[in-house]
Design a protein around this motif. Sequence first.
Motif: not given
Length: 636
Positions: A29-43
């Motif tokens: 659970s500690s490894n699960k980090q939420r992506q930022s909006p910029a990363e989602q847009a780039a993806r």
Amino acid sequence: MANQASERARYQPAPTADSSSRSAQPETSSNKQRQSPAEQAARLFAPEDIPTPPVVVRGPLISTPTADSPSPRRSAARPAVEDEAQTPKQSTLPPASPPPEVVPPGGEFQTAAVEIVLDQSERDAAERWNQERIERKLRGEYERAGKHLAEIVNDNLDAPLRLNAIRILGAHSTRPAFLSRIFAPYLSPLPPPSFLSATFDAGNSASSGPSQQPQQQTLRSLLKATRTLSDTLGQFDIYRGIEATLERSDSAFAEREDVDIVLRVKEAPKYFLRTATDVGDGEGSATGTAKIRNAFGGAETIEGNVSFGTRTKSAFQLKLDTPINSSTTTHADFSIFSAQRDLNFYASCNEASKGAMARLRTLTPFGVHEVAYEAVLREIGGIAPMASMSIREAAGPSVKSALSHTFTRDTRDDPFASTTGSFLKLKQANGLSRSEQEYAGLGGDAQFVKAEQEGSISRSLGGGYSASLSARSGFLVPLPAQTSSSSSDRRTSLFPDRYHLGGPTSVRQFRLNSLGPKDVGDYLGGDAYYALGASLLTPFAVPAVWRSPVARATEGGWWRNENLKGHWWVNAGKLIGSGQPYSSLVATLPSTTAGFGLVYRHSLVRVEANLGVPLVQTRGEGGVKGFQFGLGLSFL
């Protein structure tokens, strides 16, 4: 759900070395980090590597990519995505495309060419259309220029002008005196200069009337005078291509309104020679004509004719014609002539004549008057062995010295195939007798008074039909011999002076000169005659069987010619011999014929081909049944 999983897997970024080491570890659970909006847009908006066919651009300077060469878009898109993944807040431009390589045009596509092929008729039609278009354009320009010039002239027709001089250029062989008499009526006496006009008017007011003042000249009157002068010079037939202009006077003393009429002419050929073969009036002949125009510089004409034929064995004439006082309506001519004619086709003899003639002709509003004097030596010879006693008695020489007057009035629209108008010709001839020898200065054996009349009238009936009526008559009165003791002693006329009747041009369906008194096989002629004729001209058409069906549909199934007409006619005539009373002209029925045929109107003669029969015929006359051919200038 499966679709959404595939979409998420499709747009998931590529794993890196760090991420792969981390993915090997168990996910907590500690490894699960939420992506930022910029990363989602780039993806989400990262370009996808989808294989596409290469784009081929034609041209010698554009390299043609192949399947093995990498796509510039593909090589530039992937680094951009990785950079955006690592540094999402930094935007970079893709690298520039490599410069094109110069390659030979072997990899170009072949171009498709379309060729339009026209046949000869279509090329001719296109050429005609183009020529007509050019002509229409030029005609339009000429019409606009002419209209503009006409407007300028019309606006200045009443402008005051004064004719200073008439100049003619190119008339090298014409006498100045001849031209001066032509130009004199158009040149009024010039008034004095303006600075002397008051003195001149004061000194001549008592002697000068209003009628003697020069007429006011305008542009209108001078244009009319120019046209009249051109027509007058053209009637003399000594110039070709007359060009008349109005130009400002070049005189040193000319005033502002002074103009000159300038005539630029080209002289007609001075010498003329022609040979021809003529067929007419039952005779064929070969003719040679030589003419000299403007022989002495005053529109004189010298003409010589020589002919040889089947009936006129030989003929010669030399004539000099000259205008009187430079007039186009009054002419005088003098001629000498000689002829040898074979008369065996109606009389068993020949006739030889030599003589001279002087004539004066003038044109009046009523018609043409001609006064002539003729002196001729005739001789009847060449008597055939089977000649009659009448011909033998007429043999020998005779002299005629005669004065004649002829009046002609012609209003027909066509002298050969008239549809409207009338024709009248009157001729009177007086043979000078021995009692007038001293008065006339010449004597002669022919002593007679002779009168001949000819007339016709034509009317159009519409639709190409026309009717005409014609009549001829003649009377010859022999004068009594002065040596006779009785004044009532009547002489008989001489054979060369008598009238002859019959033939294709007079009373049709009779042989030439075969009416009237006859002695054995010789027709003797007579002292009085009359002839009447009625004819109907109709349109003539024949079925055009030689035309194709297409030509028949466009041009019609009938062939027509405006110069070829049908002809229906009736003729009648009578001739009485010398010594018979004139009452015998009406004592019996005239010789009458009727028939139909064709008439061809040539530019020089009229040609007839008739089929007819004599209805009334006197015994001994030379009637003809069936076909008869006629060619001549004057027909009954």
